[in-house]
Write a protein that holds these residues in place. Sequence first.
Motif, PDB file in Angstrom:
ATOM      1  N   GLY A 164      -8.623   2.499   0.959  1.00 26.42           N
ATOM      2  CA  GLY A 164      -9.516   3.201   0.046  1.00 26.42           C
ATOM      3  C   GLY A 164      -8.829   3.523  -1.266  1.00 26.42           C
ATOM      4  O   GLY A 164      -9.364   3.263  -2.348  1.00 26.42           O
ATOM      5  N   VAL A 165      -7.612   4.072  -1.180  1.00 27.61           N
ATOM      6  CA  VAL A 165      -6.841   4.406  -2.384  1.00 27.61           C
ATOM      7  C   VAL A 165      -6.639   3.151  -3.235  1.00 27.61           C
ATOM      8  O   VAL A 165      -6.857   3.140  -4.442  1.00 27.61           O
ATOM      9  CB  VAL A 165      -5.474   5.011  -1.986  1.00 27.61           C
ATOM     10  CG1 VAL A 165      -4.549   5.081  -3.177  1.00 27.61           C
ATOM     11  CG2 VAL A 165      -5.654   6.373  -1.346  1.00 27.61           C
ATOM     12  N   ASN A 166      -6.262   2.075  -2.552  1.00 28.32           N
ATOM     13  CA  ASN A 166      -5.965   0.822  -3.231  1.00 28.32           C
ATOM     14  C   ASN A 166      -7.176   0.291  -3.988  1.00 28.32           C
ATOM     15  O   ASN A 166      -7.082  -0.103  -5.154  1.00 28.32           O
ATOM     16  CB  ASN A 166      -5.540  -0.192  -2.167  1.00 28.32           C
ATOM     17  CG  ASN A 166      -4.570  -1.202  -2.692  1.00 28.32           C
ATOM     18  OD1 ASN A 166      -4.457  -1.393  -3.889  1.00 28.32           O
ATOM     19  ND2 ASN A 166      -3.872  -1.853  -1.794  1.00 28.32           N
ATOM     20  N   PHE A 167      -8.332   0.317  -3.345  1.00 25.03           N
ATOM     21  CA  PHE A 167      -9.501  -0.299  -3.977  1.00 25.03           C
ATOM     22  C   PHE A 167     -10.129   0.595  -5.034  1.00 25.03           C
ATOM     23  O   PHE A 167     -10.613   0.083  -6.046  1.00 25.03           O
ATOM     24  CB  PHE A 167     -10.513  -0.750  -2.923  1.00 25.03           C
ATOM     25  CG  PHE A 167     -10.149  -2.098  -2.389  1.00 25.03           C
ATOM     26  CD1 PHE A 167     -10.663  -3.240  -2.951  1.00 25.03           C
ATOM     27  CD2 PHE A 167      -9.223  -2.218  -1.377  1.00 25.03           C
ATOM     28  CE1 PHE A 167     -10.281  -4.485  -2.505  1.00 25.03           C
ATOM     29  CE2 PHE A 167      -8.832  -3.452  -0.920  1.00 25.03           C
ATOM     30  CZ  PHE A 167      -9.366  -4.588  -1.480  1.00 25.03           C
ATOM     31  N   VAL A 168     -10.115   1.901  -4.828  1.00 21.90           N
ATOM     32  CA  VAL A 168     -10.613   2.776  -5.893  1.00 21.90           C
ATOM     33  C   VAL A 168      -9.774   2.548  -7.140  1.00 21.90           C
ATOM     34  O   VAL A 168     -10.294   2.369  -8.257  1.00 21.90           O
ATOM     35  CB  VAL A 168     -10.560   4.259  -5.458  1.00 21.90           C
ATOM     36  CG1 VAL A 168     -10.844   5.157  -6.643  1.00 21.90           C
ATOM     37  CG2 VAL A 168     -11.567   4.528  -4.357  1.00 21.90           C
TER      38      VAL A 168
END
Lengths: 124, 210, 666
Positions: C204-208
């Motif tokens: 999630g962190v990566n894609f946001v």
Amino acid sequence: MSDARQILETAPGDEADVEHEFGGGVMGYTVGLGLAALLTATAFVLPALNLVWPPSLPIALGVLAIAQMGVHVVFFLHVTTGPDNVNNVLALAFGALIVFLIIGGSVWIMHAMNANMMNPAMHM
Amino acid sequence: MSATAAAHAASHSVARMPSHTGPANKRIVTGYGFWIFLLSDFVIFASLFAAFAVLVHNTNGGPGPHELFDLKSVAVETGALLLSTYACGLASIAAHRRSAIGFYLAMLVTAIFGAVFLGLEINEFYGFIDKGAGPQRSGFLSAFFTLVGCHGLHVSLGMLWLFTMIAQVFAKGFRDDIQRRILCFSLFWHALDIIWVGIFTAVYLYGVYL
Amino acid sequence: MLGKLTWDAIPFDQPIPLAAGAVVALAVLAVLIYITVKGWVPYLWREWITSVDHKRIGVMYVALAILMLMRGFIDAVMMRTQQAVAFRSNGYLPPEHFNQIFSAHGTIMIFFGAMPFMIGLMNFVVPLQLGVRDVAFPTLNSVSFWLTASGALLVNLSLVVGEFSRTGWLPFPPLSEMTYSPGVGVDYYCWALQISGVGTVLTGVNFVTTILKIRAPGMTYMRMPIFCWTALAANLLIVAAFPVLTATLAMLLLDRYLGFHFFTNTGGGNMMMFMNLIWAWGHPEVYILILPAFGVFSCVVPTFSGKPVFGYRSMVMATMAICLIAFMVWLHHFFTMGAGGDVNAIFGTMSAIIAVPTGVKIFNWLFTMYGGRVRFTVPMIWSVAFMITFTVGGLTGVLLAVPPADFMLHNSMFLVAHFHNVIVGGTVFGALAGMTYWFPKAFGFRLHEGWGRWSAYFTIAGFYVVFMPLYVVGLEGMTRRLQHYDVGAWRPWMMVSVFGVLLALVGIVLEIVTIYVSIRDRESLRDEVGDPWDGRTLEWSTASPPPEYNFAVLPHVDHEEYYWRIKQAAARSETLPEEPHYVDIEMPRNSATGFVAAFFATVMGFALIWHIWWMVGVAFVGAYATFVAFAWRDHEEHVIPAETVARNDHARRAARAKALKAYSPR
């Protein structure tokens, strides 16, 4: 990447322009420390002084806590409302909303259930 | 170029200002990613705060917040953590100026105040357990130990990271990737102080005075 | 020395799991031996296991998901056959085994089937659609994948060593507390999900970060394809919701391991707090599953209708509205708890409101098709089936959102039918549509159309025949998770349902045949140009499969339909755009960090489940050392020389130029 972008965005935690500020940012941290210390001291001393009408105490303490969190965010994390910080602030606002929904929602729901279902813990 | 054409070009460039110029640089990307990660960490704490708020009255006949909490010790803890955060800010300034000595010193001060904080907290926990008010005693104490302990665990892991960071600067110097990690560490450390503000207000002050 | 682990953990007395476990173990062993004998290990290690390329990681996610969907389907077959035969008898599955099966089915399908499938598609597609070379944190991406795989491994290990949870796909206390579930089943569940949950949060962190910070020049927010928007919304939900799951399971683990009193029914615990917290995660979770599927349909429908997506802005608004409202409806999963009329009314209203943006989307897809030249390819068949099925599922959902109705239907088979109706009809159909749609981009050849069509027909028919009867028995009062029953009226519906399983099984077999036939006939299905469907978004502008660096030169996007417009312009003028100036490209180096960290995470999880404390310590030190070793690297990137880039791109341009002659502009 390009210079134009550099101006438009800052990483959270980075000051927009450290070099041009007096004391290279030490001032900012010191002001933050002073404000935070003041707010903390007020929060600890206030209830003991009987200065505040007792039923409003939780609100007063809550306001102090939120103010101090704001001080930390601005002076230590350097997340401000400047144009270079839009994304950082939006992310923070989203996070704050979720935190509010989870805590507020849980307290409201569980309180309502305890009241309706006569949870023994509430009557101790 | 005629005046109107120049004006047109100028207005065009103004209109283009907010348009997107491509991938951001690594420092912004890393900082932003870590910022998002911290928000997810805040949500973990939000869940623990919610559990505490719901269970705070479930003392199961055991001691409640009034009997247990010692605000003086909490005030000292708060001060220690605040000074630690301040020192961490100085460390990031030293890193920015590439002053290794300044960085080590400031990080060391950060660590010392962090250790003072942890020491006081562990002391408090031992005192509670000694009085028979361990986390197994009641729902209230389970929630208290978990919420405050989770913050303490974060501080402990932060200390591990802190010393790893010092070792990295010692071994590699102020390389760009190291600078990015210092940025993340300082975000982490400051964020922990923000959570502590929530804890000393919602757990200790509310607990004692409400 | 080995904590609770003894030889008793191996279920020698239960033939079914033992045999199943032995078969799986032998199959895995056989595959490993085959790979080693063929000498493929160095290739796999270099090109896949240590790869930080988002495309490779995406493919591995989807492969894991397909494997796990099949594993979960086997559980489903066992449940349906058990309920078909267990009328006034005990059937063939004893209760403790049946309970493990429905728990494993839900856990595996949601966490290791549906989620990895969606995350895999996002991994593969999002950087390509944004016109960039990789995600924000490529190595972290690999860590995420391997942590997910680690969780899947632990869940499947429970088949052979010990047991799995018997408490349903969510471990509701007090049943899941030590008093009532003293075995290791719940621990397997919790630790597997904690480990894979960390992986999911990191995704999630990566894609946001990727979507907000790493986009091609000119790719403003309002020029992003809808799939990127839905991916952004889904990942924001991951970042905001998964920590709640982590915290809640941590509290349950503290109850189980250290005797805390969060959710116990003595000692001042409050078990309903678990319901509250788990659903504060659980409801956003269903939108994490469905939003990427919405994104897939928003790519498939415009492409095969030959029109841009209808109502782009309303689509974006609807997506972000769902993202926010998803956090305001969680109580509808436990209306019957007794929070009172006011609380139930507000959450019921919010649940009805969240159906509105979803309805907006359905109309947008319909209007995209309206007046278009619709090509009914396999992805389009899935999309149309989705629109019908999901509408039915959505409407039964709105029914359940009415608190008084929910009091009648709570935990009935009606509910089971409803959520399968939206998850299978939405997420699984979307996953299969996406897989068929992007398969040529990933591998350079299309999936066989004829076989794929029959696979879709059988799966869709199977779905309806399985689940429509469940609505009926639900209304007739059948509750979920019954190991046996003695109501004669339910029996015929159960028999119909089991026939549907047979149809779905045929569909799945046909899907495997499709993949086999397509690989066999790959030369005739080859996608030379890189744009087999006449696509509209940036991923179709590069070669199939794309080079490691995706784009020889980052595109300069100047319009919502940028790729479509340059394609039409090129077709009209019958010349390709000017050849760009090629430069060296820096790409991140491969890293074993993800694999090694996940290895230690698996060991730590296993040690924690069996209380082998020294092993926990060793694994923690190992994981820490892995990250320090990663942090100590001096060279993060390798350089692809401009000549190589130019050579690859010349090949791509030659293929394009050839195709240009046959292409008639719109």
